[in-house]
Motif scaffolding. Structure first.
Motif, mmCIF file in Angstrom:
data_model
loop_
_atom_site.group_PDB
_atom_site.id
_atom_site.type_symbol
_atom_site.label_atom_id
_atom_site.label_comp_id
_atom_site.label_asym_id
_atom_site.label_seq_id
_atom_site.Cartn_x
_atom_site.Cartn_y
_atom_site.Cartn_z
ATOM 1 N N PHE A 507 -32.350 -61.610 -46.838
ATOM 2 C CA PHE A 507 -32.346 -62.380 -46.065
ATOM 3 C C PHE A 507 -32.640 -64.398 -45.958
ATOM 4 O O PHE A 507 -33.646 -63.858 -45.529
ATOM 5 N N ALA A 508 -31.915 -64.873 -45.855
ATOM 6 C CA ALA A 508 -32.821 -66.181 -45.909
ATOM 7 C C ALA A 508 -31.792 -67.340 -45.209
ATOM 8 O O ALA A 508 -30.873 -67.691 -45.450
ATOM 9 N N GLY A 509 -32.221 -67.679 -43.838
ATOM 10 C CA GLY A 509 -31.980 -68.947 -43.236
ATOM 11 C C GLY A 509 -32.715 -68.567 -41.986
ATOM 12 O O GLY A 509 -33.194 -68.353 -41.761
ATOM 13 N N PRO A 510 -32.480 -70.084 -40.828
ATOM 14 C CA PRO A 510 -33.196 -70.276 -39.716
ATOM 15 C C PRO A 510 -31.922 -69.118 -39.019
ATOM 16 O O PRO A 510 -31.515 -68.581 -38.995
ATOM 17 N N THR A 511 -32.662 -68.957 -38.165
ATOM 18 C CA THR A 511 -32.869 -68.015 -36.474
ATOM 19 C C THR A 511 -32.242 -69.206 -35.178
ATOM 20 O O THR A 511 -33.299 -69.553 -35.292
ATOM 21 N N PRO A 512 -30.734 -69.059 -34.595
ATOM 22 C CA PRO A 512 -30.622 -70.889 -33.739
ATOM 23 C C PRO A 512 -31.189 -69.414 -32.370
ATOM 24 O O PRO A 512 -31.653 -68.787 -32.573
ATOM 25 N N ASP A 513 -31.007 -71.255 -31.411
ATOM 26 C CA ASP A 513 -31.017 -70.194 -30.652
ATOM 27 C C ASP A 513 -30.320 -69.812 -29.374
ATOM 28 O O ASP A 513 -30.729 -69.047 -29.155
ATOM 29 N N THR A 514 -29.469 -69.610 -30.268
ATOM 30 C CA THR A 514 -28.256 -68.595 -29.925
ATOM 31 C C THR A 514 -26.864 -68.305 -30.111
ATOM 32 O O THR A 514 -26.837 -69.118 -31.311
ATOM 33 N N GLY A 515 -26.408 -67.113 -30.010
ATOM 34 C CA GLY A 515 -25.606 -66.893 -30.992
ATOM 35 C C GLY A 515 -25.893 -66.053 -32.256
ATOM 36 O O GLY A 515 -25.268 -65.946 -33.592
ATOM 37 N N ASP A 516 -27.116 -65.876 -31.587
ATOM 38 C CA ASP A 516 -27.991 -65.093 -33.756
ATOM 39 C C ASP A 516 -27.243 -63.679 -33.687
ATOM 40 O O ASP A 516 -27.169 -62.950 -32.255
ATOM 41 N N SER A 517 -28.062 -62.983 -34.758
ATOM 42 C CA SER A 517 -27.989 -61.245 -34.826
ATOM 43 C C SER A 517 -29.287 -60.626 -34.908
ATOM 44 O O SER A 517 -29.300 -59.224 -35.526
ATOM 45 N N SER A 518 -29.950 -61.244 -33.916
ATOM 46 C CA SER A 518 -31.447 -60.607 -34.635
ATOM 47 C C SER A 518 -31.791 -59.536 -33.609
ATOM 48 O O SER A 518 -32.654 -58.297 -34.816
ATOM 49 N N GLN A 519 -31.025 -58.916 -32.845
ATOM 50 C CA GLN A 519 -31.278 -57.806 -31.915
ATOM 51 C C GLN A 519 -30.492 -57.092 -32.770
ATOM 52 O O GLN A 519 -31.407 -56.170 -32.340
ATOM 53 N N LEU A 520 -29.458 -57.044 -33.245
ATOM 54 C CA LEU A 520 -28.449 -56.192 -34.141
ATOM 55 C C LEU A 520 -29.261 -55.783 -34.910
ATOM 56 O O LEU A 520 -29.695 -54.883 -35.483
ATOM 57 N N GLN A 521 -29.534 -56.572 -36.055
ATOM 58 C CA GLN A 521 -30.039 -56.355 -36.913
ATOM 59 C C GLN A 521 -31.921 -56.165 -37.009
ATOM 60 O O GLN A 521 -32.165 -54.194 -37.534
ATOM 61 N N ASN A 522 -32.736 -56.071 -36.200
ATOM 62 C CA ASN A 522 -33.866 -55.035 -35.511
ATOM 63 C C ASN A 522 -32.950 -53.354 -35.334
ATOM 64 O O ASN A 522 -33.794 -52.848 -35.939
ATOM 65 N N ASP A 523 -32.036 -53.611 -34.470
ATOM 66 C CA ASP A 523 -32.285 -52.426 -34.284
ATOM 67 C C ASP A 523 -31.290 -51.215 -35.406
ATOM 68 O O ASP A 523 -32.464 -49.985 -35.146
ATOM 69 N N LEU A 524 -31.050 -51.818 -36.138
ATOM 70 C CA LEU A 524 -30.391 -51.189 -37.670
ATOM 71 C C LEU A 524 -31.497 -50.802 -38.091
ATOM 72 O O LEU A 524 -31.341 -49.494 -38.664
ATOM 73 N N ILE A 525 -32.566 -51.437 -38.532
ATOM 74 C CA ILE A 525 -33.689 -51.473 -38.692
ATOM 75 C C ILE A 525 -34.728 -49.836 -38.415
ATOM 76 O O ILE A 525 -34.612 -49.112 -39.360
ATOM 77 N N ARG A 526 -34.644 -50.305 -37.271
ATOM 78 C CA ARG A 526 -35.038 -49.227 -36.629
ATOM 79 C C ARG A 526 -34.456 -48.086 -36.207
ATOM 80 O O ARG A 526 -35.042 -47.218 -36.767
ATOM 81 N N LEU A 527 -33.230 -47.706 -36.381
ATOM 82 C CA LEU A 527 -32.438 -46.677 -36.570
ATOM 83 C C LEU A 527 -32.554 -45.600 -37.618
ATOM 84 O O LEU A 527 -32.664 -44.570 -38.036
ATOM 85 N N SER A 528 -32.669 -46.728 -38.337
ATOM 86 C CA SER A 528 -32.226 -46.711 -40.226
ATOM 87 C C SER A 528 -33.467 -46.076 -40.944
ATOM 88 O O SER A 528 -33.749 -45.497 -41.792
ATOM 89 N N ASP A 529 -34.539 -46.415 -40.253
ATOM 90 C CA ASP A 529 -35.866 -46.205 -41.208
ATOM 91 C C ASP A 529 -35.689 -47.218 -42.648
ATOM 92 O O ASP A 529 -35.761 -46.613 -43.368
ATOM 93 N N ALA A 530 -34.644 -48.062 -42.908
ATOM 94 C CA ALA A 530 -34.180 -48.602 -44.220
ATOM 95 C C ALA A 530 -35.985 -49.531 -44.284
ATOM 96 O O ALA A 530 -36.289 -50.963 -43.395
ATOM 97 N N ASP A 531 -36.275 -49.411 -45.587
ATOM 98 C CA ASP A 531 -37.036 -50.614 -45.559
ATOM 99 C C ASP A 531 -36.965 -51.632 -46.840
ATOM 100 O O ASP A 531 -37.791 -52.725 -47.813
#
Length: 704
Positions: A507-531
């Motif tokens: 995934f390549a691209g900036p993260t905006p100040d609002t309206g981003d999906s960073s938290q959902l992405q982090n949660d999914l990585i944490r729950l799946s333990d995917a690398d």
């Protein structure tokens, strides 16, 4: 003699005589006889020239010579009498006409039953004047050169046939029914000046009307009938006679000539731009050398507009501190067809701007109102409406509301609104009542990337790229807004891994100040333990090219998307795109291609698996997208802007600044005007209200 006859008046001929006769014999329909009415002047040489031109052209011109000089008025009355009951087209001896001039003039004059006169537009013709090229001031054009311009004007005309108070008889159709009812020209005005005004106003009294013919353009030298004089007492006396007879005349013509909202004024501006080319001022306030997809499109479109044959000038307008960086950007890109200036300088030099163009979304409304109000017309390019329909992308509701206020004011004031695809057009129409008639809205798609794909010597700047090695990967480009749907694709990616694929997701691209999906992405990585998920953040153009060219697939899983810039870039660098059919992506999607349905995760994972493991399937997908994106070129997009600009010049102007505010721009560089416009735009909100405060916050940095 004919249903309509062309009456060419002659006294001595003059320097344009041969060109006049040549153009008439070459471009007049055989259904329209031509009669020369010689007013007993020193015309021997002119008559000899006429005979030679007739012989060369192989067409007869009828000839009548007055027994004695009667002046312009008497000579015309003779023509009207001799040619009865035909309609008469009056022609001066110092004009040049183009192809189909007479058939177009006749069609316009007979388009309504109450028309008494129909007059062509010309380079020198009082209220009918549309100036020609500068070279015409030194010498008249050749017949061939003028024919090209006249044809261009005719082809571009929308046949508005605007109302005018009076005629000017240099290339003018006189309807017989009006001549018969109202009477001929009044010879009290003899030998000339003012007789057409008197006749026209008498026609008006009887209920007849007069029009300008906007698909007929004639060259008119002027000064060859009476000669040039610094003080013409005959004209002064005749003007006074008209004023005595028609007390309303002076006020009427003065007000009419000064009114920029008349159909005649719009037709003249449109015709002038047709002849000379458009001057377009582009709001470059947000264009930046570090190009995102949006501003890459703005830059590409600016370049194509500057190269368009119907565009004379393209000017980028920005704040003073941005002028130098923008000029440097143009130099680096080897672009010398675009000028850069400031708003204040534009006003101070009184540059005549046909159209102001804002090639991106701007929710500050900082520079744009002053630029839009200065130009004759203004066009806004909307990409999509996600930020205006989704409060999640704003700091809070007040911020969301303020952006909507600025956007809607811009739409209200726009003469045309370009949208990326029919999907966005439907969305805008459903969201904004001001577009319900569709008159303003036109589809203005992005063009596909035109630069050649780099294949080697990568200047890699992001260290995460080197870690990819030779591993296969699916690439997702773009700012990680929620609507880009990255968490969903990650979820489908885990299913893809379970099917046996051993690659990564990048995934390549900036993260905006609002309206981003960073938290959902982090949660999914944490729950799946995917690398298998690799987030690179913002990447340079070189890094982007390397990533696309090395990707197994370039995925665009967006819920809604303005257009297909990323699939186009995938094709540019030889990769294979796959996308959802969300929003505008569905408008440009190739038939027969594979898509992410967003309906069934297992089915979408299977689609990805088949593409990443089957080279022929990827090649087929790539071929389908390659053929489709070739349909979208920046040259075509520039043509759509040019067409919209010309169309807008013929419509009523939506927005302008008064002279007092214009003078403030010159004195202040536009800041005080922006503040004033801001105050006006939120007058419905009380001082201290949350909405007013939010709007001030959105644009506040521009007033510091």
């Amino acid at each position: 003699m004919g249903d309509v006859v062309a009456a060419l008046t002659l006294f001595s001929g003059g320097s344009t005589w041969a060109l006049c006769v040549t153009s008439l014999l070459e471009h007049t329909s055989t259904e329209t006889p031509i009669v020369v009415f010689d007013d007993a002047g020193p015309s021997e040489i002119a008559v000899e020239e006429l005979a030679e031109i007739e012989k060369t052209a192989g067409r007869q011109v009828f000839y009548y010579r007055q027994p004695k000089n009667r002046g312009v008025v008497g000579n015309l009355n003779t023509a009207f009498e001799k040619l009865a009951p035909a309609d008469v087209i009056v022609l001066n001896s110092d004009i040049i006409v183009g192809p189909e001039w007479d058939t177009r003039l006749i069609a316009a004059a007979r388009s309504r039953t109450d028309i008494a006169t129909a007059t062509a537009l010309s380079a020198n013709a009082t209220i009918f004047t549309v100036e020609g090229p500068e070279s015409w001031k030194l010498q008249p054009p050749s017949v061939g050169e003028f024919a090209q311009i006249a044809t261009k004007v005719s082809a571009a005309s929308k046949q508005v046939r605007p109302f005018v108070p009076v005629a000017t008889s240099f290339c003018t159709f006189f309807a017989r029914h009006a001549l018969n009812v109202v009477g001929l020209l009044d010879e009290e005005f003899s030998p000339g000046y003012g007789e057409e005004v008197d006749y026209s106003l008498r026609c008006v009294a009887y209920g007849f009307t007069h029009i300008a013919v906007d698909d007929v353009y004639a060259y008119h030298a002027t000064g060859e009938s009476f000669g040039e004089v610094s003080l013409n007492w005959r004209k002064i006396d005749n003007d006074e006679l008209v004023n005595r007879r028609f007390g309303f005349w002076y006020d009427w013509i003065t007000e009419f000539a000064a009114d920029e909202s008349t159909p005649l004024d719009r037709v003249r501006r449109h015709t002038y731009a047709t002849i000379h080319g458009l001057t377009i001022a582009i709001d470059a306030e947000l264009i930046h050398p570090n190009l995102t997809g949006t501003f890459e499109g703005s830059f590409a479109l600016s370049r194509k507009l500057a190269l368009h044959p119907d565009v004379q000038r393209v000017i980028w307008v920005a704040a003073p501190d941005r002028v130098h960086p923008l000029r440097a950007m143009l130099r680096e890109a080897k672009v010398d067809t675009i000028e850069v200036t400031t708003l204040g300088d534009l006003y101070a030099r009184r540059v005549d701007i046909d159209v102001a163009f804002r090639p991106y979304q701007d929710f500050t409304g900082a520079t744009w109102p002053a630029l839009a109000g200065y130009a004759r017309r203004n066009i806004i390019w909307m990409l999509d409406l996600i930020a205006l329909q989704n409060p999640h992308y704003a700091d809070d509701y007040a911020d969301f509301s303020a952006k909507n206020i600025v956007a809607r004011r811009g739409w209200d004031n726009a003469d045309a609104i370009g949208v990326l695809t029919p999907h966005v057009e439907k969305t805008l129409t459903a969201y904004y009542s001001g577009t319900s008639d569709h008159e303003k809205v036109f589809v203005l798609p992005n063009g596909s990337p035109e630069s050649s794909a780099a294949t080697q010597n990568w200047n890699l700047e992001n260290p995460g790229i080197e870690s990819l090695g030779d591993s296969p990967y699916i690439l997702v480009l773009g700012t990680n807004y929620l609507h880009k749907n990255v968490p969903w694709l990650m979820r489908v990616g885990l299913r893809l891994k379970s099917l046996g694929w051993e690659g990564q997701f990048v995934f390549a691209g900036p993260t905006p100040d609002t309206g981003d999906s960073s938290q959902l992405q982090n949660d999914l990585i944490r729950l799946s333990d995917a690398d298998c998920f690799n987030f690179l953040g913002r990447v340079s153009d070189s890094d982007k090219a390397r990533l696309i060219s090395g990707a197994t697939l370039v995925a665009s899983p967006s819920i809604t998307e303005g257009w297909g810039m990323i699939p186009s870039e995938a094709i540019q660098y030889g990769s294979t795109p796959i996308s959802s059919q969300g929003g505008g992506l569905g408008d440009i999607a190739p038939e027969g291609a594979r898509f992410l349905s967003l309906r069934d995760d297992a089915a979408d994972a299977q689609t990805l698996f088949e593409l990443v493991t089957d080279l022929p399937a990827r090649q087929k997908q790539q071929e389908l997208w390659a053929a489709k994106v070739q349909e979208y070129q920046w040259t075509d997009s520039a043509q759509r802007v040019v067409t919209a600009a010309f169309d807008s010049l013929l419509r009523h102007r939506q927005f302008r600044l008064d002279e007092r505010l214009r003078s403030k721009v010159i004195a202040t560089g536009g800041v005080s005007v922006r503040r004033r416009l801001l105050d006006q735009s939120v007058v419905v909100f009380p001082v201290g209200s949350r909405r007013r405060t939010a709007l001030k916050r959105v644009v506040g940095r521009m007033f510091e």
